[in-house]
Enzyme design. Structure first.
Site, PDB file in Angstrom:
ATOM      1  N   ASP A 137       1.010  -1.216  -0.099  1.00  0.00           N
ATOM      2  CA  ASP A 137       0.079   0.002   0.085  1.00  0.00           C
ATOM      3  C   ASP A 137       0.976   1.268  -0.171  1.00  0.00           C
ATOM      4  OD1 ASP A 137      -2.316  -1.406  -0.020  1.00  0.00           O
ATOM      5  OD2 ASP A 137      -2.954  -1.138   2.108  1.00  0.00           O
ATOM      6  N   ARG A 187      -0.838  -0.737  -8.947  1.00  0.00           N
ATOM      7  CA  ARG A 187      -2.240  -0.444  -8.500  1.00  0.00           C
ATOM      8  C   ARG A 187      -2.129   1.084  -8.484  1.00  0.00           C
ATOM      9  NH1 ARG A 187      -3.619  -3.044  -2.859  1.00  0.00           N
ATOM     10  NH2 ARG A 187      -3.882  -4.755  -4.147  1.00  0.00           N
TER      11      ARG A 187
HETATM   12  P1  FDA Z   1     -13.892   9.144  -5.886  1.00  0.00           P
HETATM   13  O1  FDA Z   1     -13.500   9.289  -4.163  1.00  0.00           O
HETATM   14  O2  FDA Z   1     -13.400  10.435  -6.668  1.00  0.00           O
HETATM   15  O3  FDA Z   1     -15.170   8.877  -6.256  1.00  0.00           O
HETATM   16  C1  FDA Z   1     -15.761   8.897  -7.424  1.00  0.00           C
HETATM   17  C2  FDA Z   1     -17.005   8.074  -7.414  1.00  0.00           C
HETATM   18  O4  FDA Z   1     -17.126   6.806  -7.139  1.00  0.00           O
HETATM   19  C3  FDA Z   1     -18.126   8.827  -6.571  1.00  0.00           C
HETATM   20  O5  FDA Z   1     -18.421   9.940  -7.146  1.00  0.00           O
HETATM   21  C4  FDA Z   1     -19.152   7.772  -6.340  1.00  0.00           C
HETATM   22  O6  FDA Z   1     -20.060   7.502  -7.689  1.00  0.00           O
HETATM   23  C5  FDA Z   1     -18.175   6.415  -6.290  1.00  0.00           C
HETATM   24  N1  FDA Z   1     -17.845   6.051  -4.883  1.00  0.00           N
HETATM   25  C6  FDA Z   1     -16.835   6.591  -4.207  1.00  0.00           C
HETATM   26  N2  FDA Z   1     -16.696   6.365  -2.840  1.00  0.00           N
HETATM   27  C7  FDA Z   1     -17.767   5.804  -2.807  1.00  0.00           C
HETATM   28  C8  FDA Z   1     -18.549   5.091  -1.636  1.00  0.00           C
HETATM   29  N3  FDA Z   1     -18.231   5.147  -0.562  1.00  0.00           N
HETATM   30  N4  FDA Z   1     -19.758   4.559  -1.876  1.00  0.00           N
HETATM   31  C9  FDA Z   1     -20.477   4.561  -3.008  1.00  0.00           C
HETATM   32  N5  FDA Z   1     -19.846   5.036  -4.105  1.00  0.00           N
HETATM   33  C10 FDA Z   1     -18.574   5.629  -3.809  1.00  0.00           C
HETATM   34  N6  FDA Z   1      -5.360   5.297  -1.117  1.00  0.00           N
HETATM   35  C11 FDA Z   1      -3.986   5.494  -0.670  1.00  0.00           C
HETATM   36  O7  FDA Z   1      -3.636   6.460  -0.609  1.00  0.00           O
HETATM   37  N7  FDA Z   1      -3.084   4.437  -0.611  1.00  0.00           N
HETATM   38  C12 FDA Z   1      -3.530   3.089  -1.149  1.00  0.00           C
HETATM   39  O8  FDA Z   1      -2.657   2.267  -0.988  1.00  0.00           O
HETATM   40  C13 FDA Z   1      -5.040   2.806  -1.597  1.00  0.00           C
HETATM   41  N8  FDA Z   1      -5.029   1.395  -1.625  1.00  0.00           N
HETATM   42  C14 FDA Z   1      -6.351   1.366  -2.041  1.00  0.00           C
HETATM   43  C15 FDA Z   1      -6.596  -0.081  -2.928  1.00  0.00           C
HETATM   44  C16 FDA Z   1      -7.727  -0.326  -3.684  1.00  0.00           C
HETATM   45  C17 FDA Z   1      -8.185  -1.525  -4.283  1.00  0.00           C
HETATM   46  C18 FDA Z   1      -8.873   0.871  -3.760  1.00  0.00           C
HETATM   47  C19 FDA Z   1     -10.126   0.799  -4.406  1.00  0.00           C
HETATM   48  C20 FDA Z   1      -8.426   2.142  -3.310  1.00  0.00           C
HETATM   49  C21 FDA Z   1      -7.315   2.330  -2.609  1.00  0.00           C
HETATM   50  N9  FDA Z   1      -6.986   3.503  -1.908  1.00  0.00           N
HETATM   51  C22 FDA Z   1      -5.701   3.810  -1.686  1.00  0.00           C
HETATM   52  C23 FDA Z   1      -8.139   4.760  -1.962  1.00  0.00           C
HETATM   53  C24 FDA Z   1      -8.208   5.570  -2.924  1.00  0.00           C
HETATM   54  O9  FDA Z   1      -6.918   6.323  -3.200  1.00  0.00           O
HETATM   55  C25 FDA Z   1      -9.283   6.489  -2.936  1.00  0.00           C
HETATM   56  O10 FDA Z   1      -9.407   7.138  -1.718  1.00  0.00           O
HETATM   57  C26 FDA Z   1     -10.612   5.709  -2.938  1.00  0.00           C
HETATM   58  O11 FDA Z   1     -10.622   4.771  -3.886  1.00  0.00           O
HETATM   59  C27 FDA Z   1     -11.868   6.814  -3.536  1.00  0.00           C
HETATM   60  O12 FDA Z   1     -11.080   7.298  -4.839  1.00  0.00           O
HETATM   61  P2  FDA Z   1     -12.186   6.840  -6.329  1.00  0.00           P
HETATM   62  O13 FDA Z   1     -11.049   6.661  -7.329  1.00  0.00           O
HETATM   63  O14 FDA Z   1     -13.136   5.666  -5.962  1.00  0.00           O
HETATM   64  O15 FDA Z   1     -12.908   7.933  -6.573  1.00  0.00           O
END
Ligand code: FDA
Length: 311
Positions: A137, A187
């Site tokens: 991570d 990732r």
């Molecule tokens: P964003 O938060 O911009 O959301 C975009 C859209 O996604 C929203 O408008 C909604 O439609 C949908 N969505 C998002 N969250 C939702 C929820 N809780 N419920 C419903 N819909 C939702 N970060 C980090 O700093 N270090 C790391 O090592 C990791 N590791 C990691 C592994 C994996 C497998 C994932 C999926 C994520 C991480 N992260 C992470 C977290 C990542 O950085 C980020 O904070 C979250 O994934 C949220 O970002 P999104 O890309 O989902 O989009």
């Protein structure tokens, strides 16, 4: 970024709030929707349900910022126990593990990087023996160089080891270029920590644009991109880019967090994509939960209700 996000990330550092929230049993509504439980058994059970549904899994034993060598060792032991149970349940082929270096000693005041490397190597070796892999991570930006240096060391003996890159950092497009080589598992996520303007894009639009630039580098490259996002726009852009760069299904994968958009997870898996769900478990769920709430303030009222009822 949401107006609520920064204050919530700050509140998450308050000891008072932490004590209040941490006395909630993990079964309290909102916690349970993001974390299946505190025990290895609960994580293995959640893994089984997802694998039976055609999904893959990565497991994270929760804990970060360990300032105690014994605690770091306990985290290593928890990973070894988890890998044993996955093997015994026949799940190791479909379940890899995610490790935060700060949970295995990176933040220790003396020799932190070396202790974290040794501990990570123990987990990586056990994962290989179980027939699976480890992804490191990525935490706040002060640890990025050290984490990438640890990745390089681990890859000398275990080239299957992967790492996370965070699109919100200015440096990440360049890091993607360096890591887009054959056999390299990366990732790509947007990034979850509160970072200063000097190192990170601050607006949602700029972060999304960076995410797309990074996707292009990774999908056009020779490595194995792991596209970690719940954002429907990013998923759709990734899918178009995968076609543009002639990527067959299985030469990259999608990843989402446990409990977030489960129907979309299933839809992607049913369409033939590799879809991996990140399952966090363990007693140290507080920091993880606060980052999820900061991303999704709509959940706060639900969260407040579960705090009040404290069942
Ligand atoms: P964003 O938060 O911009 O959301 C975009 C859209 O996604 C929203 O408008 C909604 O439609 C949908 N969505 C998002 N969250 C939702 C929820 N809780 N419920 C419903 N819909 C939702 N970060 C980090 O700093 N270090 C790391 O090592 C990791 N590791 C990691 C592994 C994996 C497998 C994932 C999926 C994520 C991480 N992260 C992470 C977290 C990542 O950085 C980020 O904070 C979250 O994934 C949220 O970002 P999104 O890309 O989902 O989009």
């Amino acid at each position: 970024m949401s107006l609520l996000r920064q204050p919530l990330l700050l509140v998450s550092r308050s000891e008072l709030v932490k004590n209040l929230v941490s006395t909630m049993p993990v079964s309290a509504g909102i916690v349970n929707s993001y974390v299946p439980g505190e025990s290895t058994e609960s994580a293995v059970e959640a893994t089984r349900a997802l694998v039976d549904d055609g999904l893959k899994v990565t497991l994270d034993f929760l804990g970060e910022d360990t300032l105690d060598a014994a605690q770091a060792q306990a985290t290593v032991d928890a990973y070894l126990d988890m890998l044993r149970q996955l093997t015994a349940s026949g799940l190791a082929r479909n379940a890899e593990v995610s490790v935060k270096l700060s949970a295995v000693g990176q933040a220790l005041p003396r020799d932190g990087d070396k202790i974290a490397l040794d501990n990570a190597r123990t987990i990586v070796r056990a994962a290989r023996n179980a027939g699976t892999t480890v992804t490191l991570d990525m935490e706040d930006h002060t640890t990025t160089d050290a984490t990438l240096a640890t990745l390089r060391e681990l890859r000398k003996d275990f080239p299957e080891t992967g790492a996370v890159l965070q699109a919100y950092l200015h440096r990440t497009e360049s890091d993607c270029r360096h890591l887009a080589f054959e056999g390299s598992r990366v990732r790509l996520c947007k990034g979850a920590y509160k970072e200063p303007e000097s190192v990170a894009f601050q607006s949602r639009l700029d972060v999304d644009k960076s995410y797309v630039r990074c996707l292009k580098v990774l999908l056009a490259g020779q490595g194995y991109p792991m596209i970690a996002t719940h954002d429907p726009r990013m998923v759709s852009i990734a899918s178009s880019l995968a076609s543009r760069y002639g990527r067959a299904q299985g030469s990259y994968e999608y990843q989402m967090l446990y409990g977030i958009r489960p129907e979309e997870q299933k839809r992607l898996a049913d369409s033939g994509e590799t879809m991996r769900v990140y399952i966090p478990y363990g007693q140290e769920w507080y920091g993880y939960l606060m980052r999820r709430l900061a991303e999704r303030p709509q959940n706060l009222s639900f969260f407040a209700k579960s705090l009040i009822s404290k069942k």
